[in-house]
Design a protein around this motif. Structure first.
Motif, PDB file in Angstrom:
ATOM      1  N   ALA A  78       0.337  -4.383 -11.564  1.00  0.00           N
ATOM      2  CA  ALA A  78      -0.346  -3.092 -11.704  1.00  0.00           C
ATOM      3  C   ALA A  78       0.491  -2.073 -10.943  1.00  0.00           C
ATOM      4  N   ILE A  79       0.274  -0.782 -11.215  1.00  0.00           N
ATOM      5  CA  ILE A  79       1.008   0.259 -10.486  1.00  0.00           C
ATOM      6  C   ILE A  79       0.050   1.284  -9.904  1.00  0.00           C
ATOM      7  N   THR A  80       0.587   2.071  -8.978  1.00  0.00           N
ATOM      8  CA  THR A  80      -0.130   3.190  -8.392  1.00  0.00           C
ATOM      9  C   THR A  80       0.680   4.453  -8.648  1.00  0.00           C
ATOM     10  N   VAL A  81      -0.006   5.516  -9.049  1.00  0.00           N
ATOM     11  CA  VAL A  81       0.622   6.817  -9.255  1.00  0.00           C
ATOM     12  C   VAL A  81       0.012   7.789  -8.252  1.00  0.00           C
ATOM     13  N   ALA A  82       0.863   8.596  -7.629  1.00  0.00           N
ATOM     14  CA  ALA A  82       0.400   9.541  -6.612  1.00  0.00           C
ATOM     15  C   ALA A  82       1.323  10.761  -6.610  1.00  0.00           C
ATOM     16  N   PRO A  83       0.889  11.852  -5.980  1.00  0.00           N
ATOM     17  CA  PRO A  83       1.795  12.996  -5.840  1.00  0.00           C
ATOM     18  C   PRO A  83       3.050  12.564  -5.094  1.00  0.00           C
ATOM     19  N   GLY A  84       4.176  13.085  -5.512  1.00  0.00           N
ATOM     20  CA  GLY A  84       5.443  12.736  -4.877  1.00  0.00           C
ATOM     21  C   GLY A  84       6.404  13.900  -4.980  1.00  0.00           C
ATOM     22  N   LEU A  85       7.678  13.600  -5.152  1.00  0.00           N
ATOM     23  CA  LEU A  85       8.676  14.661  -5.305  1.00  0.00           C
ATOM     24  C   LEU A  85       8.467  15.411  -6.605  1.00  0.00           C
ATOM     25  N   ASP A  86       7.954  14.740  -7.631  1.00  0.00           N
ATOM     26  CA  ASP A  86       7.536  15.388  -8.865  1.00  0.00           C
ATOM     27  C   ASP A  86       6.018  15.490  -8.810  1.00  0.00           C
ATOM     28  N   ALA A  87       5.413  16.012  -9.840  1.00  0.00           N
ATOM     29  CA  ALA A  87       3.956  16.193  -9.849  1.00  0.00           C
ATOM     30  C   ALA A  87       3.210  14.873  -9.699  1.00  0.00           C
ATOM     31  N   ALA A  88       3.744  13.816 -10.303  1.00  0.00           N
ATOM     32  CA  ALA A  88       3.096  12.496 -10.259  1.00  0.00           C
ATOM     33  C   ALA A  88       4.193  11.442 -10.314  1.00  0.00           C
ATOM     34  N   ASP A  89       4.263  10.590  -9.322  1.00  0.00           N
ATOM     35  CA  ASP A  89       5.315   9.585  -9.244  1.00  0.00           C
ATOM     36  C   ASP A  89       4.735   8.173  -9.129  1.00  0.00           C
ATOM     37  N   CYS A  90       5.440   7.214  -9.724  1.00  0.00           N
ATOM     38  CA  CYS A  90       5.058   5.803  -9.597  1.00  0.00           C
ATOM     39  C   CYS A  90       5.400   5.348  -8.176  1.00  0.00           C
TER      40      CYS A  90
END
Length: 96
Positions: A78-90
């Motif tokens: 499974a993965i998690t997506v969160a705010p990062g250097l881009d709007a939404a990062d894996c």
């Protein structure tokens, strides 16, 4: 005959300004792009879309150097997506 893989689920997405995220990601499938492993499916809008009854899956991953990437398909559980250097990062991305 080739048997279809079960695609990894998006376990959690904390990107609240995405149109697909309302009580979880409601896109049928997302694509992880190059750069900072951004969610290419991200749509910055207050409008809500997607399918209420689904838990998003990872349809494709363009980060061939990720340890979970085999043949441009994600093989993480499974993965998690969160705010990062881009709007939404894996956040599950790891170099091989």
């Amino acid at each position: 005959m080739t048997q279809m893989l079960e695609m990894p689920r998006v376990r959690d997405c904390t990107v609240t300004d995405c149109g697909y995220n309302h009580d979880g990601c409601r896109a049928f499938a997302i694509t992880i792009g190059v750069g900072n492993s951004q969610c290419d499916t991200f749509i910055g809008t207050a409008r809500k879309g997607g399918i209420e009854e689904v838990t998003a899956q990872v349809g494709a991953c363009k980060r061939s150097e990720c340890r979970y990437n085999q043949g441009l398909e994600c093989h993480a559980s499974a993965i998690t997506v969160a705010p990062g250097l881009d709007a939404a990062d894996c956040q599950t991305f790891q170099l091989a």
